[in-house]
Design a protein around this motif. Sequence first.
Motif, PDB file in Angstrom:
ATOM      1  N   ILE A   1      64.383 -34.303  31.935  1.00 45.25           N
ATOM      2  CA  ILE A   1      64.817 -35.680  32.206  1.00 45.25           C
ATOM      3  C   ILE A   1      64.914 -36.508  30.927  1.00 45.25           C
ATOM      4  O   ILE A   1      65.729 -37.428  30.846  1.00 45.25           O
TER       5      ILE A   1
ATOM      6  N   THR B   1      64.336 -50.237  32.420  1.00 42.80           N
ATOM      7  CA  THR B   1      64.908 -50.127  33.762  1.00 42.80           C
ATOM      8  C   THR B   1      65.883 -51.248  34.047  1.00 42.80           C
ATOM      9  O   THR B   1      65.817 -52.330  33.457  1.00 42.80           O
TER      10      THR B   1
ATOM     11  N   ILE C   1      62.199 -47.590  40.230  1.00 44.55           N
ATOM     12  CA  ILE C   1      62.609 -46.300  39.702  1.00 44.55           C
ATOM     13  C   ILE C   1      61.553 -45.845  38.698  1.00 44.55           C
ATOM     14  O   ILE C   1      61.012 -46.649  37.942  1.00 44.55           O
ATOM     15  N   SER C   2      61.248 -44.563  38.716  1.00 46.19           N
ATOM     16  CA  SER C   2      60.220 -44.042  37.828  1.00 46.19           C
ATOM     17  C   SER C   2      60.491 -42.594  37.464  1.00 46.19           C
ATOM     18  O   SER C   2      61.338 -41.929  38.076  1.00 46.19           O
ATOM     19  N   ARG C   3      59.774 -42.110  36.472  1.00 47.05           N
ATOM     20  CA  ARG C   3      59.877 -40.726  36.023  1.00 47.05           C
ATOM     21  C   ARG C   3      58.577 -39.996  36.275  1.00 47.05           C
ATOM     22  O   ARG C   3      57.496 -40.538  36.063  1.00 47.05           O
TER      23      ARG C   3
ATOM     24  N   ILE D   1      63.155 -37.771  38.804  1.00 50.49           N
ATOM     25  CA  ILE D   1      63.344 -39.211  38.819  1.00 50.49           C
ATOM     26  C   ILE D   1      63.136 -39.654  40.257  1.00 50.49           C
ATOM     27  O   ILE D   1      63.725 -39.078  41.170  1.00 50.49           O
TER      28      ILE D   1
ATOM     29  N   CYS E   1      71.867 -39.302  42.896  1.00 42.62           N
ATOM     30  CA  CYS E   1      71.207 -39.268  41.602  1.00 42.62           C
ATOM     31  C   CYS E   1      72.260 -39.085  40.522  1.00 42.62           C
ATOM     32  O   CYS E   1      73.247 -38.374  40.719  1.00 42.62           O
TER      33      CYS E   1
ATOM     34  N   SER F   1      72.935 -38.695  36.091  1.00 47.79           N
ATOM     35  CA  SER F   1      72.441 -38.528  34.736  1.00 47.79           C
ATOM     36  C   SER F   1      73.557 -38.799  33.751  1.00 47.79           C
ATOM     37  O   SER F   1      74.726 -38.527  34.028  1.00 47.79           O
TER      38      SER F   1
END
Length: 116
Positions: free
Chosen positions: A28, A57, A69-71, A78, A95, A97
Amino acid sequence: QVQLVESGGGLVQAGGSLTLSCAASGRIFSFKSMGWYRQAPGKQRELVATISTSGSTNYADSVKGRFTISRDVLKNTINLQMNILKPEDTAVYYCNSNSFTNIQSWGQGTQVTVTS
Protein backbone atom coordinates in the motif's frame (compact mmCIF):
# COMPACT_ATOMS: atom_id res chain seq x y z
CA GLN A 1 -1.05 -5.05 -13.05
CA VAL A 2 -2.35 -4.00 -9.64
CA GLN A 3 -5.18 -6.03 -8.16
CA LEU A 4 -7.54 -4.50 -5.65
CA VAL A 5 -10.22 -6.54 -3.90
CA GLU A 6 -12.94 -4.92 -1.81
CA SER A 7 -14.87 -6.62 0.96
CA GLY A 8 -17.20 -5.74 3.80
CA GLY A 9 -20.21 -4.45 1.91
CA GLY A 10 -23.70 -5.39 2.99
CA LEU A 11 -27.15 -4.32 4.09
CA VAL A 12 -27.53 -2.07 7.13
CA GLN A 13 -30.15 0.18 8.66
CA ALA A 14 -29.79 3.95 8.69
CA GLY A 15 -27.63 5.03 11.59
CA GLY A 16 -25.66 1.82 11.52
CA SER A 17 -22.00 1.20 10.79
CA LEU A 18 -20.03 -0.80 8.29
CA THR A 19 -16.33 -1.30 7.58
CA LEU A 20 -14.96 -1.82 4.10
CA SER A 21 -11.54 -3.27 3.36
CA CYS A 22 -9.41 -3.16 0.25
CA ALA A 23 -6.67 -5.72 -0.20
CA ALA A 24 -3.94 -4.72 -2.63
CA SER A 25 -1.60 -6.98 -4.57
CA GLY A 26 1.18 -4.44 -4.13
CA ARG A 27 2.39 -2.76 -0.97
CA ILE A 28 0.00 0.00 0.00
CA PHE A 29 2.94 2.35 0.57
CA SER A 30 4.12 1.78 -2.99
CA PHE A 31 1.23 3.97 -4.18
CA LYS A 32 1.16 7.74 -4.21
CA SER A 33 -2.37 7.55 -2.87
CA MET A 34 -5.25 5.18 -2.35
CA GLY A 35 -8.90 5.82 -1.82
CA TRP A 36 -12.52 4.91 -1.94
CA TYR A 37 -15.05 6.01 -4.53
CA ARG A 38 -18.71 5.18 -4.88
CA GLN A 39 -21.33 5.09 -7.58
CA ALA A 40 -25.07 5.02 -7.08
CA PRO A 41 -27.51 4.07 -9.86
CA GLY A 42 -27.96 6.96 -12.27
CA LYS A 43 -25.10 8.93 -10.77
CA GLN A 44 -21.46 9.48 -11.61
CA ARG A 45 -18.70 7.86 -9.62
CA GLU A 46 -17.63 10.20 -6.84
CA LEU A 47 -14.72 10.44 -4.47
CA VAL A 48 -15.44 9.37 -0.91
CA ALA A 49 -12.04 9.47 0.76
CA THR A 50 -8.35 9.29 -0.10
CA ILE A 51 -5.14 8.77 1.83
CA SER A 52 -1.61 9.54 0.67
CA THR A 53 1.66 7.84 1.62
CA SER A 54 2.24 10.65 4.10
CA GLY A 55 -1.03 9.82 5.80
CA SER A 56 -2.80 12.92 4.58
CA THR A 57 -6.53 12.31 4.12
CA ASN A 58 -9.26 13.90 2.09
CA TYR A 59 -13.01 13.39 2.42
CA ALA A 60 -16.08 14.29 0.48
CA ASP A 61 -18.15 16.86 2.35
CA SER A 62 -21.07 14.46 2.47
CA VAL A 63 -19.14 11.90 4.54
CA LYS A 64 -16.84 14.13 6.56
CA GLY A 65 -17.17 13.39 10.25
CA ARG A 66 -18.88 10.06 9.60
CA PHE A 67 -16.36 8.09 7.55
CA THR A 68 -12.72 7.38 8.32
CA ILE A 69 -10.13 6.05 5.89
CA SER A 70 -7.12 4.25 7.34
CA ARG A 71 -4.24 1.93 6.54
CA ASP A 72 -3.55 -1.44 8.08
CA VAL A 73 0.11 -2.06 7.30
CA LEU A 74 0.24 -5.61 8.67
CA LYS A 75 -2.74 -6.70 6.58
CA ASN A 76 -1.73 -4.50 3.65
CA THR A 77 -5.23 -3.10 3.39
CA ILE A 78 -6.97 0.23 3.11
CA ASN A 79 -10.08 0.45 5.26
CA LEU A 80 -13.13 2.67 5.31
CA GLN A 81 -15.00 2.88 8.58
CA MET A 82 -18.49 4.15 7.88
CA ASN A 83 -20.62 5.39 10.76
CA ILE A 84 -24.07 6.95 10.99
CA LEU A 85 -24.91 5.57 7.59
CA LYS A 86 -27.65 7.22 5.58
CA PRO A 87 -29.80 5.89 2.73
CA GLU A 88 -27.96 8.25 0.38
CA ASP A 89 -24.77 6.33 1.15
CA THR A 90 -26.21 3.41 -0.81
CA ALA A 91 -23.86 2.70 -3.70
CA VAL A 92 -21.22 0.40 -5.06
CA TYR A 93 -17.97 1.29 -3.35
CA TYR A 94 -14.73 0.99 -5.29
CA CYS A 95 -11.16 0.89 -4.07
CA ASN A 96 -8.66 2.95 -6.03
CA SER A 97 -4.89 3.20 -6.20
CA ASN A 98 -2.74 5.82 -7.86
CA SER A 99 0.91 5.02 -8.53
CA PHE A 100 3.81 7.46 -8.46
CA THR A 101 3.71 7.31 -12.25
CA ASN A 102 0.00 8.19 -12.11
CA ILE A 103 -1.32 4.79 -13.13
CA GLN A 104 -4.80 4.24 -11.72
CA SER A 105 -6.22 0.88 -10.69
CA TRP A 106 -9.70 -0.06 -9.56
CA GLY A 107 -11.30 -2.87 -7.67
CA GLN A 108 -14.49 -4.58 -8.79
CA GLY A 109 -16.58 -2.91 -6.12
CA THR A 110 -18.66 -3.94 -3.13
CA GLN A 111 -22.33 -3.11 -2.62
CA VAL A 112 -23.43 -1.05 0.36
CA THR A 113 -27.15 -0.72 0.93
CA VAL A 114 -28.58 1.45 3.70
CA THR A 115 -32.28 1.14 4.49
CA SER A 116 -34.49 3.78 6.09
